[in-house]
Scaffold this active site. Structure first.
Site, PDB file in Angstrom:
ATOM      1  N   ARG A 144    -116.934  34.878  46.509  1.00  0.00           N
ATOM      2  CA  ARG A 144    -118.370  34.916  46.776  1.00  0.00           C
ATOM      3  C   ARG A 144    -118.768  34.032  47.954  1.00  0.00           C
ATOM      4  O   ARG A 144    -119.907  33.575  48.029  1.00  0.00           O
ATOM      5  CB  ARG A 144    -119.195  34.511  45.548  1.00  0.00           C
ATOM      6  CG  ARG A 144    -119.246  35.560  44.461  1.00  0.00           C
ATOM      7  CD  ARG A 144    -120.436  35.290  43.531  1.00  0.00           C
ATOM      8  NE  ARG A 144    -120.208  35.906  42.236  1.00  0.00           N
ATOM      9  CZ  ARG A 144    -120.302  35.268  41.077  1.00  0.00           C
ATOM     10  NH1 ARG A 144    -120.616  33.989  41.047  1.00  0.00           N
ATOM     11  NH2 ARG A 144    -120.086  35.900  39.946  1.00  0.00           N
TER      12      ARG A 144
ATOM     13  N   ARG B 257    -125.204  33.807  48.525  1.00  0.00           N
ATOM     14  CA  ARG B 257    -126.534  33.207  48.463  1.00  0.00           C
ATOM     15  C   ARG B 257    -126.576  31.695  48.576  1.00  0.00           C
ATOM     16  O   ARG B 257    -127.661  31.123  48.619  1.00  0.00           O
ATOM     17  CB  ARG B 257    -127.221  33.666  47.175  1.00  0.00           C
ATOM     18  CG  ARG B 257    -126.419  33.412  45.914  1.00  0.00           C
ATOM     19  CD  ARG B 257    -127.032  34.096  44.721  1.00  0.00           C
ATOM     20  NE  ARG B 257    -126.220  33.898  43.531  1.00  0.00           N
ATOM     21  CZ  ARG B 257    -126.619  34.220  42.320  1.00  0.00           C
ATOM     22  NH1 ARG B 257    -127.814  34.742  42.146  1.00  0.00           N
ATOM     23  NH2 ARG B 257    -125.842  34.024  41.285  1.00  0.00           N
TER      24      ARG B 257
ATOM     25  N   ARG C 249    -131.377  38.249  53.696  1.00  0.00           N
ATOM     26  CA  ARG C 249    -131.830  38.964  52.507  1.00  0.00           C
ATOM     27  C   ARG C 249    -133.347  39.043  52.464  1.00  0.00           C
ATOM     28  O   ARG C 249    -133.914  40.080  52.089  1.00  0.00           O
ATOM     29  CB  ARG C 249    -131.291  38.294  51.243  1.00  0.00           C
ATOM     30  CG  ARG C 249    -131.752  39.000  49.983  1.00  0.00           C
ATOM     31  CD  ARG C 249    -130.927  38.644  48.784  1.00  0.00           C
ATOM     32  NE  ARG C 249    -131.410  39.312  47.586  1.00  0.00           N
ATOM     33  CZ  ARG C 249    -130.741  39.382  46.443  1.00  0.00           C
ATOM     34  NH1 ARG C 249    -129.539  38.836  46.352  1.00  0.00           N
ATOM     35  NH2 ARG C 249    -131.248  39.994  45.405  1.00  0.00           N
TER      36      ARG C 249
ATOM     37  N   ASP D 116    -119.978  45.073  46.185  1.00  0.00           N
ATOM     38  CA  ASP D 116    -120.104  44.809  44.757  1.00  0.00           C
ATOM     39  C   ASP D 116    -119.134  45.701  43.996  1.00  0.00           C
ATOM     40  O   ASP D 116    -118.844  46.828  44.429  1.00  0.00           O
ATOM     41  CB  ASP D 116    -121.533  45.083  44.284  1.00  0.00           C
ATOM     42  CG  ASP D 116    -121.793  44.518  42.897  1.00  0.00           C
ATOM     43  OD1 ASP D 116    -121.613  45.262  41.913  1.00  0.00           O
ATOM     44  OD2 ASP D 116    -122.151  43.340  42.784  1.00  0.00           O
TER      45      ASP D 116
ATOM     46  N   TYR E 182    -119.515  47.673  32.229  1.00  0.00           N
ATOM     47  CA  TYR E 182    -120.849  47.880  32.797  1.00  0.00           C
ATOM     48  C   TYR E 182    -121.303  49.326  32.610  1.00  0.00           C
ATOM     49  O   TYR E 182    -122.476  49.584  32.318  1.00  0.00           O
ATOM     50  CB  TYR E 182    -120.847  47.525  34.283  1.00  0.00           C
ATOM     51  CG  TYR E 182    -120.815  46.048  34.566  1.00  0.00           C
ATOM     52  CD1 TYR E 182    -121.989  45.299  34.620  1.00  0.00           C
ATOM     53  CD2 TYR E 182    -119.611  45.388  34.785  1.00  0.00           C
ATOM     54  CE1 TYR E 182    -121.964  43.935  34.888  1.00  0.00           C
ATOM     55  CE2 TYR E 182    -119.574  44.030  35.056  1.00  0.00           C
ATOM     56  CZ  TYR E 182    -120.747  43.307  35.103  1.00  0.00           C
ATOM     57  OH  TYR E 182    -120.722  41.962  35.368  1.00  0.00           O
TER      58      TYR E 182
END
Length: 354
Positions: A40, A44, A53, A90, A165
């Site tokens: 990652r 962010r 973003r 993703d 998921y």
């Protein structure tokens, strides 16, 4: 399960000019200074990511915008000089390509519909492989501008984790919905896992065609399974995917939470390297895994947030655990959004003896 050789890339790596330390390590060549990238790392915790973003919109809008996704992929390379660039995307791109609707709820995470709770729902899904084209275009754009010393990593979710998921429609506590379905209707689970594996093979090979040099399989929820279920839903489909990619690019398997099942995963999947999560004792892993198998990891992301002497001690413990094994330094899971940039800088300086 069949046994695999762990040095399929070793001969090639020994004759390749040493310009890509991460790629060479994944091919079995130990480096004096371990290469480093962080899961990652394109994300962010970086102010430049947050600014982009805010300009572009939500996560999915960024991931499906090749220009934006390429920029995010490159941001940590420019800032830190990482040895690996990980594609910004993703793991749920595969369910989208298989026909589920994918969206992200603000502050709550991903949502998928319809949930796969019956064979009728699975059979009604209409595959849309064209939905993955923006990802391949991102790869092409990054490849044209990436520093030649940096290894470009693609990735996908492993079938079990992706299935959790697709069945629950979101992240779920202890993956209870998927585990219940696997016991109650193993035929349906097998059909779903097979469909995910087929798509994942095509997806990873297309990423390689577009320019990635190694790939990682994220099995974030592997730790929720019993040993027998782990064999069927983690090891078997991973072995199938690794065999389909074998020889084209090294495959890093990351079965988070596997713990004592790691040796079986190493023996039976055929992956070229294993990622260790932060709960694994690195010295134990060095003792039980095949001698020539590269490992990746496994700093606790919270130790990186703590910084200071806590970080230094944790780094030293990991480095000392692998005296002769090919080792890629990484976190044991994804970097947290409140990680201080100065701590990442300190980590790289420590690894590189700066």
């Amino acid at each position: 399960m069949p046994r695999f050789s762990f040095n399929s890339f070793r001969t090639e790596a020994l004759i390749v000019p040493r310009t890509k330390p991460l790629l060479e390590t994944l091919k079995g060549v130990r480096q004096e200074v371990p290469p480093i990238w962080l899961m990652r790392q394109a994300g962010r915790y970086l102010p430049e990511y947050r600014a982009l973003r805010a300009e572009k919109g939500g996560f999915l809008e960024l991931a499906l915008d090749p220009q934006a996704a390429a920029e995010i992929t490159l941001q940590p390379i420019r800032r830190f000089g990482m040895d690996g660039a990980i594609l910004f995307s993703d793991i749920l791109m595969v369910p989208m390509a298989l026909g589920q609707k994918l969206w992200f709820e603000t502050g709550e995470g991903p949502r998928l519909a319809p949930t796969v709770t019956s064979r009728d729902v699975l059979d009604a899904l209409e595959s849309r492989p064209e939905a993955l084209q923006p990802v391949y275009e991102t790869v092409r754009q990054v490849r044209t501008t990436l520093d030649p010393r940096v290894t470009f990593l693609g990735f996908a979710g492993s079938p079990w984790t992706v299935a959790t998921y697709m069945i629950a429609g979101q992240g779920s506590r202890e993956q209870a919905e998927a585990r219940r379905l696997a016991y109650a209707d193993p035929g349906l689970m097998q059909a779903l896992v097979d469909r995910i594996a087929d798509c994942t093979i095509d997806y990873l090979n297309a990423q390689i065609d577009a320019g990635v040099e190694a790939v990682q399989l994220f099995d974030s929820w592997a730790g929720s399974l019993s040993p027998e279920q782990f064999e069927r839903w983690v090891i078997a489909p991973t072995a199938r995917i690794a065999a389909a990619v074998k020889g084209r690019a090294p495959v890093i398997g990351f079965p988070k939470g596997a713990g004592g099942k790691l040796p079986a995963y190493a023996r039976e999947t055929g992956v070229d390297a294993i990622g260790l999560d932060e709960t694994v004792d690195p010295a134990w892993a060095d003792g039980v895994l095949p001698d020539d198998l590269p490992v990746q990891g496994n700093l606790d992301p919270l130790a990186l947030i703590a910084g200071g002497e806590t970080l230094d001690r944790a780094v030293e413990r990991i480095l000392s655990a692998f005296p002769s094994r090919p080792h890629v330094f990484n976190l044991g899971h994804g970097i947290q959004q409140d990680t201080p940039i100065a701590h990442v800088e300190r980590l790289l300086a420590r690894i590189r003896r700066g």
